[in-house]
Design a protein around this motif. Structure first.
Motif, mmCIF file in Angstrom:
data_model
loop_
_atom_site.group_PDB
_atom_site.id
_atom_site.type_symbol
_atom_site.label_atom_id
_atom_site.label_comp_id
_atom_site.label_asym_id
_atom_site.label_seq_id
_atom_site.Cartn_x
_atom_site.Cartn_y
_atom_site.Cartn_z
ATOM 1 N N SER A 295 0.839 -1.192 0.000
ATOM 2 C CA SER A 295 0.000 0.000 0.000
ATOM 3 C C SER A 295 0.880 1.249 0.000
ATOM 4 C CB SER A 295 -0.978 0.004 1.156
ATOM 5 O OG SER A 295 -0.336 -0.072 2.376
ATOM 6 N N ARG A 296 0.346 2.295 -0.504
ATOM 7 C CA ARG A 296 1.101 3.520 -0.741
ATOM 8 C C ARG A 296 1.269 4.361 0.523
ATOM 9 N NH1 ARG A 296 -2.067 7.609 -0.186
ATOM 10 N NH2 ARG A 296 -4.293 7.355 -0.403
ATOM 11 N N LYS A 297 2.283 5.211 0.479
ATOM 12 C CA LYS A 297 2.493 6.187 1.538
ATOM 13 C C LYS A 297 2.278 7.585 0.976
ATOM 14 C CE LYS A 297 5.618 3.869 4.674
ATOM 15 N NZ LYS A 297 6.885 3.976 5.415
ATOM 16 N N THR A 298 1.865 8.463 1.847
ATOM 17 C CA THR A 298 1.703 9.878 1.516
ATOM 18 C C THR A 298 2.780 10.650 2.257
ATOM 19 O OG1 THR A 298 -0.678 9.615 1.231
ATOM 20 C CG2 THR A 298 0.121 11.846 1.665
ATOM 21 N N ARG A 299 3.367 11.643 1.594
ATOM 22 C CA ARG A 299 4.376 12.501 2.214
ATOM 23 C C ARG A 299 3.829 13.918 2.296
ATOM 24 N NH1 ARG A 299 9.678 13.368 3.525
ATOM 25 N NH2 ARG A 299 10.264 11.234 3.019
ATOM 26 N N VAL A 300 3.817 14.474 3.508
ATOM 27 C CA VAL A 300 3.452 15.871 3.731
ATOM 28 C C VAL A 300 4.744 16.652 3.914
ATOM 29 C CG1 VAL A 300 2.352 17.498 5.326
ATOM 30 C CG2 VAL A 300 1.218 15.337 4.764
ATOM 31 N N THR A 301 4.862 17.758 3.193
ATOM 32 C CA THR A 301 6.020 18.642 3.320
ATOM 33 C C THR A 301 5.519 20.053 3.560
ATOM 34 O OG1 THR A 301 7.332 17.265 1.835
ATOM 35 C CG2 THR A 301 8.099 19.517 2.181
ATOM 36 N N ILE A 302 6.023 20.679 4.620
ATOM 37 C CA ILE A 302 5.633 22.042 4.978
ATOM 38 C C ILE A 302 6.885 22.917 4.887
ATOM 39 C CG2 ILE A 302 4.639 23.519 6.762
ATOM 40 C CD1 ILE A 302 3.408 20.843 7.923
ATOM 41 N N THR A 303 6.836 23.912 4.007
ATOM 42 C CA THR A 303 7.990 24.775 3.755
ATOM 43 C C THR A 303 7.789 26.132 4.420
ATOM 44 O OG1 THR A 303 8.420 23.671 1.662
ATOM 45 C CG2 THR A 303 9.399 25.846 1.944
ATOM 46 N N ASN A 304 8.861 26.639 5.020
ATOM 47 C CA ASN A 304 8.851 27.956 5.656
ATOM 48 C C ASN A 304 9.092 29.022 4.587
ATOM 49 O OD1 ASN A 304 9.425 30.344 6.947
ATOM 50 N ND2 ASN A 304 10.758 29.437 8.488
ATOM 51 N N ASN A 305 8.051 29.755 4.220
ATOM 52 C CA ASN A 305 8.169 30.887 3.297
ATOM 53 C C ASN A 305 7.986 32.209 4.024
ATOM 54 O OD1 ASN A 305 8.717 29.281 1.127
ATOM 55 N ND2 ASN A 305 6.834 29.677 0.032
ATOM 56 N N LEU A 306 8.341 32.221 5.306
ATOM 57 C CA LEU A 306 8.358 33.468 6.069
ATOM 58 C C LEU A 306 9.716 34.122 5.819
ATOM 59 C CD1 LEU A 306 7.058 32.083 9.479
ATOM 60 C CD2 LEU A 306 5.732 33.383 7.804
ATOM 61 N N GLU A 307 9.721 35.254 5.214
ATOM 62 C CA GLU A 307 10.986 35.901 4.885
ATOM 63 C C GLU A 307 11.700 36.345 6.158
ATOM 64 O OE1 GLU A 307 10.288 38.900 1.978
ATOM 65 O OE2 GLU A 307 9.081 37.546 0.753
ATOM 66 N N GLY A 308 12.885 35.785 6.389
ATOM 67 C CA GLY A 308 13.727 36.212 7.495
ATOM 68 C C GLY A 308 13.309 35.754 8.874
ATOM 69 N N SER A 309 12.459 34.737 8.973
ATOM 70 C CA SER A 309 11.994 34.302 10.282
ATOM 71 C C SER A 309 11.898 32.777 10.346
ATOM 72 C CB SER A 309 10.619 34.914 10.576
ATOM 73 O OG SER A 309 10.171 34.537 11.863
ATOM 74 N N ASN A 310 12.506 32.193 11.382
ATOM 75 C CA ASN A 310 12.300 30.767 11.659
ATOM 76 C C ASN A 310 10.862 30.561 12.111
ATOM 77 O OD1 ASN A 310 15.029 30.342 11.257
ATOM 78 N ND2 ASN A 310 15.514 30.192 13.428
ATOM 79 N N PHE A 311 10.361 29.337 11.986
ATOM 80 C CA PHE A 311 9.130 28.998 12.682
ATOM 81 C C PHE A 311 9.329 27.713 13.460
ATOM 82 C CE2 PHE A 311 7.304 27.229 8.481
ATOM 83 C CZ PHE A 311 7.385 25.889 8.834
ATOM 84 N N THR A 312 8.527 27.570 14.497
ATOM 85 C CA THR A 312 8.505 26.362 15.311
ATOM 86 C C THR A 312 7.227 25.617 14.954
ATOM 87 O OG1 THR A 312 9.700 27.461 17.093
ATOM 88 C CG2 THR A 312 8.498 25.469 17.669
ATOM 89 N N ILE A 313 7.361 24.314 14.690
ATOM 90 C CA ILE A 313 6.211 23.515 14.280
ATOM 91 C C ILE A 313 6.094 22.286 15.180
ATOM 92 C CG2 ILE A 313 7.541 22.257 12.521
ATOM 93 C CD1 ILE A 313 4.932 22.343 10.792
ATOM 94 N N HIS A 314 4.861 21.953 15.543
ATOM 95 C CA HIS A 314 4.579 20.782 16.365
ATOM 96 C C HIS A 314 3.370 20.087 15.753
ATOM 97 C CE1 HIS A 314 3.949 18.995 20.654
ATOM 98 N NE2 HIS A 314 4.107 18.077 19.728
ATOM 99 N N CYS A 315 3.594 18.896 15.186
ATOM 100 C CA CYS A 315 2.534 18.158 14.484
ATOM 101 C C CYS A 315 2.130 16.917 15.262
ATOM 102 C CB CYS A 315 3.007 17.764 13.087
ATOM 103 S SG CYS A 315 3.400 19.164 12.032
ATOM 104 N N LYS A 316 0.825 16.598 15.162
ATOM 105 C CA LYS A 316 0.266 15.437 15.855
ATOM 106 C C LYS A 316 -0.853 14.824 15.028
ATOM 107 C CE LYS A 316 0.689 17.351 20.529
ATOM 108 N NZ LYS A 316 -0.058 17.617 21.776
ATOM 109 N N SER A 317 -1.126 13.572 15.325
ATOM 110 C CA SER A 317 -2.348 12.907 14.877
ATOM 111 C C SER A 317 -2.976 12.302 16.129
ATOM 112 C CB SER A 317 -2.039 11.816 13.846
ATOM 113 O OG SER A 317 -1.432 10.699 14.470
ATOM 114 N N LYS A 318 -4.035 11.552 15.947
ATOM 115 C CA LYS A 318 -4.655 10.874 17.087
ATOM 116 C C LYS A 318 -3.665 9.935 17.767
ATOM 117 C CE LYS A 318 -8.215 7.474 18.016
ATOM 118 N NZ LYS A 318 -9.168 6.569 17.380
#
Length: 105
Positions: free
Chosen positions: A1-24
């Protein structure tokens, strides 16, 4: 069975971001992403098509919480590759099939 890949890119000019992802069932922890860098993960959509991954994203002068994968919405938009871009004015997703941009949040 197939896998899905999620990619989240930071397009905030000049700023880091902090990310925290969860599922059930999964907590992927907290990550700091530099501008033009990305965070990604792979998974298999469950049999019932109820898979949901949500993330909190925060940066120096803003924050958001968004469902970066929701099977009921994304199965027809991004079967294998779900690409997202975080900008100051919202979250943008690419449609895998039409190679077009959809705007969310």
């Amino acid at each position: 069975s197939r896998k899905t890949r999620v990619t989240i890119t930071n397009n905030l000019e000049g700023s880091n971001f902090t990310i925290h992802c969860k599922s059930k069932d999964d907590d992927m922890g907290t990550h700091v992403i530099s501008p033009q860098e990305n965070y990604s993960w792979e998974f298999k959509v469950n049999f019932w098509h109820t898979t949901l991954f949500f993330c909190g994203v925060s940066w120096r002068d803003g924050s958001l919480v968004y469902d970066f994968y929701k099977a009921s919405r994304d199965l027809n938009r991004c079967l294998y590759y779900c690409n997202w871009y975080v900008k100051r004015d919202g979250v943008y997703g690419l449609n895998e099939w039409k190679n077009s941009r959809n705007t969310y949040a």
